[in-house]
Design a protein around this motif. Structure first.
Motif, short mmCIF file in Angstrom:
data_model
loop_
_atom_site.label_atom_id
_atom_site.label_comp_id
_atom_site.label_asym_id
_atom_site.label_seq_id
_atom_site.Cartn_x
_atom_site.Cartn_y
_atom_site.Cartn_z
N GLY A 234 41.84 15.01 14.77
CA GLY A 234 41.47 15.29 13.39
C GLY A 234 42.59 15.24 12.39
O GLY A 234 42.49 15.82 11.30
N GLY A 235 43.67 14.56 12.74
CA GLY A 235 44.80 14.49 11.81
C GLY A 235 45.39 13.10 11.69
O GLY A 235 44.78 12.11 12.10
N ASN A 236 46.57 13.05 11.14
CA ASN A 236 47.24 11.76 10.96
C ASN A 236 48.74 12.00 10.91
O ASN A 236 49.21 13.09 10.60
CB ASN A 236 46.78 11.10 9.66
N ILE A 237 49.49 10.96 11.24
CA ILE A 237 50.94 11.00 11.14
C ILE A 237 51.37 9.74 10.41
O ILE A 237 50.88 8.65 10.70
CB ILE A 237 51.61 11.10 12.54
N ASP B 63 34.82 28.67 -0.76
CA ASP B 63 36.06 29.39 -1.06
C ASP B 63 37.01 29.53 0.13
O ASP B 63 38.18 29.88 -0.05
CB ASP B 63 35.77 30.76 -1.67
N TYR B 64 36.54 29.24 1.33
CA TYR B 64 37.41 29.34 2.50
C TYR B 64 38.08 28.01 2.86
O TYR B 64 38.88 27.95 3.79
CB TYR B 64 36.63 29.87 3.71
N VAL B 65 37.74 26.93 2.16
CA VAL B 65 38.33 25.61 2.46
C VAL B 65 39.66 25.46 1.73
O VAL B 65 39.74 25.62 0.51
CB VAL B 65 37.36 24.48 2.05
N SER B 66 40.71 25.14 2.49
CA SER B 66 42.04 25.02 1.90
C SER B 66 42.62 23.61 1.97
O SER B 66 43.62 23.30 1.31
CB SER B 66 43.03 25.99 2.58
N ARG B 67 42.00 22.73 2.80
CA ARG B 67 42.52 21.37 2.94
C ARG B 67 41.40 20.47 3.46
O ARG B 67 40.59 20.90 4.28
CB ARG B 67 43.70 21.33 3.91
N VAL B 68 41.37 19.24 2.96
CA VAL B 68 40.35 18.27 3.39
C VAL B 68 41.04 16.95 3.75
O VAL B 68 41.82 16.42 2.96
CB VAL B 68 39.30 18.02 2.28
N PHE B 69 40.72 16.44 4.92
CA PHE B 69 41.29 15.18 5.41
C PHE B 69 40.13 14.27 5.78
O PHE B 69 39.25 14.65 6.56
CB PHE B 69 42.17 15.45 6.64
N ILE B 70 40.10 13.06 5.20
CA ILE B 70 39.00 12.12 5.44
C ILE B 70 39.52 10.86 6.11
O ILE B 70 40.50 10.26 5.65
CB ILE B 70 38.30 11.75 4.11
N ALA B 71 38.86 10.46 7.20
CA ALA B 71 39.19 9.22 7.89
C ALA B 71 37.91 8.41 8.04
O ALA B 71 36.90 8.68 7.39
CB ALA B 71 39.84 9.49 9.24
N SER B 72 37.93 7.40 8.91
CA SER B 72 36.82 6.44 8.97
C SER B 72 35.45 7.08 9.14
O SER B 72 34.55 6.83 8.34
CB SER B 72 37.08 5.43 10.10
N ASN B 73 35.29 7.91 10.16
CA ASN B 73 33.96 8.48 10.41
C ASN B 73 34.00 9.99 10.61
O ASN B 73 33.14 10.57 11.25
CB ASN B 73 33.30 7.82 11.63
N PHE B 74 35.04 10.63 10.08
CA PHE B 74 35.09 12.09 10.20
C PHE B 74 35.84 12.72 9.03
O PHE B 74 36.58 12.06 8.31
CB PHE B 74 35.74 12.51 11.53
N LEU C 60 35.10 6.05 5.28
CA LEU C 60 36.28 5.35 4.77
C LEU C 60 36.53 4.14 5.64
O LEU C 60 36.31 4.18 6.85
CB LEU C 60 37.49 6.29 4.79
N GLY C 61 37.00 3.05 5.04
CA GLY C 61 37.27 1.83 5.78
C GLY C 61 38.22 2.05 6.94
O GLY C 61 39.07 2.95 6.91
N GLU C 62 38.08 1.24 7.97
CA GLU C 62 38.90 1.35 9.18
C GLU C 62 40.39 1.25 8.86
O GLU C 62 40.80 0.48 8.00
CB GLU C 62 38.53 0.24 10.17
N GLY C 63 41.15 2.06 9.58
CA GLY C 63 42.61 1.95 9.49
C GLY C 63 43.27 2.78 8.42
O GLY C 63 44.48 2.81 8.31
N GLY C 64 42.49 3.48 7.61
CA GLY C 64 43.07 4.28 6.55
C GLY C 64 42.63 5.73 6.63
O GLY C 64 41.68 6.07 7.34
N SER C 65 43.30 6.59 5.89
CA SER C 65 42.91 8.00 5.81
C SER C 65 43.47 8.57 4.52
O SER C 65 44.40 8.02 3.92
CB SER C 65 43.46 8.78 7.01
N VAL C 66 42.87 9.66 4.08
CA VAL C 66 43.36 10.35 2.89
C VAL C 66 43.44 11.84 3.19
O VAL C 66 42.61 12.39 3.91
CB VAL C 66 42.45 10.11 1.66
N ASP C 67 44.45 12.49 2.65
CA ASP C 67 44.69 13.90 2.91
C ASP C 67 44.78 14.63 1.57
O ASP C 67 45.57 14.25 0.71
CB ASP C 67 46.00 14.05 3.69
N TYR C 68 43.95 15.66 1.41
CA TYR C 68 43.95 16.43 0.16
C TYR C 68 44.34 17.88 0.46
O TYR C 68 43.53 18.67 0.93
CB TYR C 68 42.57 16.40 -0.49
N PRO C 69 45.60 18.25 0.17
CA PRO C 69 46.06 19.62 0.44
C PRO C 69 45.48 20.64 -0.54
O PRO C 69 45.57 21.84 -0.30
CB PRO C 69 47.58 19.53 0.27
#
Length: 205
Positions: free
Chosen positions: A149-152, A58-69, A31-40
């Motif tokens: 690994g998160g965002n605020i 089936d064990y994944v409950s949330r996915v968060f994507i940022a620039s390189n992780f 994802l481009g620098e400076g942004g992130s997306v959170d999928y609950p």
């Protein structure tokens, strides 16, 4: 002579303060620098085939994507030591194969979008305080939170109370409330005297 070979994708897992989430760091950009997306949930991930594929575990409950992780949160008692190899192999194979991360341009969260969301009916003083808080969160708090690994994100300011939203590994993290009060709240109070309290949406203190 130009080297047209594709660089192999490497993925390593990195623990964070939330025992239920794991950060998978890549040597390529998601994802481009400076942004992130959170999928609950998988329903929220309609714009990301990559996230939808992760939710197929089936064990994944949330996915968060940022620039390189990508930060994956689990809802299973199975230990990460058993899950990491499977997820790491999937992420590496998916990215190396050129699988789409997003359909079109994702709706990211940045300081610019937070500034744009500052309510137009705020007084000039409150709008100024809101912008100061946004700048502090972006420059001092967000980089540290992203390391885990998160965002605020800034939500609102009213009557001395700053409301934020915690995403990725920070959502549901046992130590998030301590960080929120002992770290973020103290910083904002010190730098912006008008701030009296910081609260997080959906987090019970």
């Amino acid at each position: 002579m130009t080297d047209n070979t594709t660089k192999p994708v490497s993925v390593y897992a990195e623990a964070n303060p939330n025992p239920e989430s794991m950060k998978f760091v890549l040597n390529s950009t998601l994802l481009g620098e400076g942004g992130s997306v959170d999928y609950p949930s998988v329903e929220d991930a309609a714009e990301s085939p990559f996230a939808q594929e992760l939710f197929n575990f089936d064990y994944v409950s949330r996915v968060f994507i940022a620039s390189n992780f990508v930060t994956v949160t689990k809802n299973s008692p199975i230990q990460w030591a058993q899950l990491i190899p499977e997820l790491r192999t999937f992420i590496k194979s998916y990215v190396e194969a050129g699988g789409p991360i997003f359909l079109g341009t994702p709706t990211t969260t940045t300081a610019a979008t937070a500034s744009a969301e500052v309510s137009a009916d705020l007084s000039a003083e409150d709008a100024d305080i809101s912008q100061k808080v946004i700048d502090l969160l972006e420059n001092y708090v967000r980089p540290a939170v992203e390391q885990d690994g998160g965002n605020i994100t800034f939500r609102s300011y009213k009557d001395g109370v700053v409301t934020v939203n915690l995403q990725g590994s920070c959502s549901g993290c046992p130590s998030a409330t301590v960080t929120l009060k002992a770290g973020i709240e103290n910083l904002l109070k010190r730098m912006v005297p008008e701030v009296q309290e910081v609260v997080a949406e959906g987090v019970t203190l």
